[in-house]
Scaffold this active site. Structure first.
Site, PDB file in Angstrom:
ATOM      1  N   PRO A 118       0.818  -1.183   0.000  1.00  0.00           N
ATOM      2  CA  PRO A 118       0.000   0.000   0.000  1.00  0.00           C
ATOM      3  C   PRO A 118       0.861   1.246   0.000  1.00  0.00           C
ATOM      4  O   PRO A 118       1.645   1.481   0.902  1.00  0.00           O
ATOM      5  CB  PRO A 118      -0.814  -0.139   1.254  1.00  0.00           C
ATOM      6  CG  PRO A 118      -0.675  -1.570   1.635  1.00  0.00           C
ATOM      7  CD  PRO A 118       0.670  -1.947   1.188  1.00  0.00           C
ATOM      8  N   GLU A 119       0.689   2.039  -1.026  1.00  0.00           N
ATOM      9  CA  GLU A 119       1.302   3.355  -1.095  1.00  0.00           C
ATOM     10  C   GLU A 119       0.179   4.363  -0.834  1.00  0.00           C
ATOM     11  O   GLU A 119      -0.914   3.967  -0.450  1.00  0.00           O
ATOM     12  CB  GLU A 119       1.953   3.556  -2.475  1.00  0.00           C
ATOM     13  CG  GLU A 119       2.905   2.412  -2.835  1.00  0.00           C
ATOM     14  CD  GLU A 119       3.563   2.550  -4.196  1.00  0.00           C
ATOM     15  OE1 GLU A 119       3.787   3.686  -4.633  1.00  0.00           O
ATOM     16  OE2 GLU A 119       3.848   1.517  -4.823  1.00  0.00           O
TER      17      GLU A 119
ATOM     18  N   LYS B 239       1.977   6.844   4.354  1.00  0.00           N
ATOM     19  CA  LYS B 239       1.348   5.543   4.126  1.00  0.00           C
ATOM     20  C   LYS B 239       0.709   5.014   5.401  1.00  0.00           C
ATOM     21  O   LYS B 239       0.397   3.826   5.495  1.00  0.00           O
ATOM     22  CB  LYS B 239       2.389   4.541   3.599  1.00  0.00           C
ATOM     23  CG  LYS B 239       3.027   4.964   2.274  1.00  0.00           C
ATOM     24  CD  LYS B 239       4.170   4.069   1.854  1.00  0.00           C
ATOM     25  CE  LYS B 239       4.914   4.664   0.659  1.00  0.00           C
ATOM     26  NZ  LYS B 239       6.164   3.944   0.339  1.00  0.00           N
TER      27      LYS B 239
ATOM     28  N   ARG C  12       2.850 -11.253   5.309  1.00  0.00           N
ATOM     29  CA  ARG C  12       4.268 -11.274   5.662  1.00  0.00           C
ATOM     30  C   ARG C  12       4.585 -10.763   7.061  1.00  0.00           C
ATOM     31  O   ARG C  12       5.760 -10.733   7.457  1.00  0.00           O
ATOM     32  CB  ARG C  12       5.056 -10.493   4.609  1.00  0.00           C
ATOM     33  CG  ARG C  12       5.024 -11.193   3.267  1.00  0.00           C
ATOM     34  CD  ARG C  12       5.652 -10.384   2.161  1.00  0.00           C
ATOM     35  NE  ARG C  12       7.099 -10.329   2.284  1.00  0.00           N
ATOM     36  CZ  ARG C  12       7.882  -9.691   1.412  1.00  0.00           C
ATOM     37  NH1 ARG C  12       7.345  -9.064   0.386  1.00  0.00           N
ATOM     38  NH2 ARG C  12       9.172  -9.691   1.572  1.00  0.00           N
TER      39      ARG C  12
ATOM     40  N   ARG D 135      15.401  -2.148  -5.648  1.00  0.00           N
ATOM     41  CA  ARG D 135      14.014  -2.433  -5.989  1.00  0.00           C
ATOM     42  C   ARG D 135      13.870  -2.725  -7.473  1.00  0.00           C
ATOM     43  O   ARG D 135      14.558  -2.118  -8.292  1.00  0.00           O
ATOM     44  CB  ARG D 135      13.105  -1.238  -5.650  1.00  0.00           C
ATOM     45  CG  ARG D 135      13.297  -0.649  -4.263  1.00  0.00           C
ATOM     46  CD  ARG D 135      12.953  -1.614  -3.169  1.00  0.00           C
ATOM     47  NE  ARG D 135      11.595  -2.094  -3.283  1.00  0.00           N
ATOM     48  CZ  ARG D 135      10.533  -1.453  -2.805  1.00  0.00           C
ATOM     49  NH1 ARG D 135      10.653  -0.328  -2.189  1.00  0.00           N
ATOM     50  NH2 ARG D 135       9.329  -1.969  -2.946  1.00  0.00           N
TER      51      ARG D 135
END
Length: 292
Positions: free
Chosen positions: A2-3, A58, A125, A278
């Site tokens: 989620p950004e 965020k 996670r 990334r």
DNA sequence: CACTTGACCTGTCCGC
DNA sequence: TGCGGACAGGTCAAGT
């Protein structure tokens, strides 16, 4: 996951579904997902009403009538889903099977409300967390003082953006966009998308960007984030909103997860490389590498 | 100091 | 089918 657009969408959903209700109980299925003293639940959470729901960067904030707030970070795979326990098994439920299966093996926290609703904090996670903090500390002067401006607010100006970027002159532009002290809320998807729209190679050095580049990036960031909020965010894999629905922004993505597919501008296949640790997607013809 | 890498966890996918 | 490794929307601490 989620950004900014995804957290914003969750916030808006929760405002519709949970505002004004009282928290009657909490189940901790994974104790570490609540990173506060568990005793605080009895004193400042149970029996308190949800009086506001906010977002900064965020992070999601659920403000309670006790003057405490739940501060929530979803990290990579966190989900906040509201389920109406009266309705979910009803035939033809619009959200189909997923929410009927909650809790599942990824459910870490359950929050019960007095409207017969339940908020599930799911997080495959386990990177995400919930903290309980005094509402008064969750301000730009205190908890958020290290964070950069909100890119969709008025205090995000071109000059402010440029000044913050130039604090990291030798870094690659993508790494700086991901740095939450420069601008708040941008993550891997929207960094790649903004850089494509402004035709800047993600490995370009900040000090070599022209004023035009910076202005273009400023505009691109805002338009990409706005479009994504409009589309309910991006679902690459796990993301769903408070109603359990996916976001559709990735149907409009120019580069993210489009490696080997043709660039919409020039037709050259999009490539995927690694920048700042990334996965990074770009068009090698449209995006210029700027190094001094 | 400025910048990069590894760690935190779980699950999935890909190649052998 | 099984197994090892790489990878996934984020953010720190530790390393160079």
């Amino acid at each position: 996951m989620p950004e900014l657009p995804e957290v914003e969408t969750v916030k808006n959903g929760l405002l519709n579904l949970a505002l004004g209700y009282e928290i009657t109980g909490i189940n901790l299925l994974n104790a570490n997902s609540l990173q506060s003293d568990k005793n605080i639940l009895k004193t400042f959470v149970f029996g308190s009403k949800i009086i506001n729901i906010r977002r900064r960067a965020k992070l999601l904030m659920v403000d309670l009538s006790s003057h405490y707030s739940l501060l929530i970070h979803l990290k990579m795979t966190g989900q906040i889903v509201f389920v109406d326990l009266n309705n979910r098994f009803a035939a033809g439920h619009p959200n189909d099977s997923f929410i009927n299966d909650l809790p599942d093996r990824s459910t870490r926290i359950e929050i019960m409300l007095n409207n017969n609703g339940m908020i599930f904090f799911n997080d495959q996670r386990k990177f995400g967390w919930v903290k309980i903090l005094p509402t008064i500390t969750l301000t730009d002067e205190d908890y958020f003082k290290k964070y950069g401006p909100e890119p969709l607010m008025d205090n995000f100006s071109k000059t402010n953006f440029k000044r913050n970027l130039l604090k990291h002159p030798k870094s690659k532009i993508k790494a700086v966009l991901l740095n939450q002290t420069v601008v708040a809320g941008i993550g891997n998807i929207y960094a790649d998308e903004s850089l494509f729209l402004s035709k800047i190679h993600p490995e370009s050095q900040v000090s070599s960007l022209t004023d035009k580049n910076i202005e273009s990036l400023f505009v691109s960031i805002r338009s990409v984030l706005k479009l994504s909020i409009d589309k309910g965010g991006s679902t690459a894999k796990n993301y769903i909103n408070a109603e359990g629905k996916k976001g559709s922004y990735l149907q409009f993505a120019q580069v993210f997860r489009r490696q080997d597919q043709p660039c919409f501008i020039c037709g050259l296949p999009i490539v995927k490389i690694r920048v700042a640790g990334r996965g990074t997607h770009l068009c090698l013809r449209c995006q210029k590498l700027l190094i001094e």
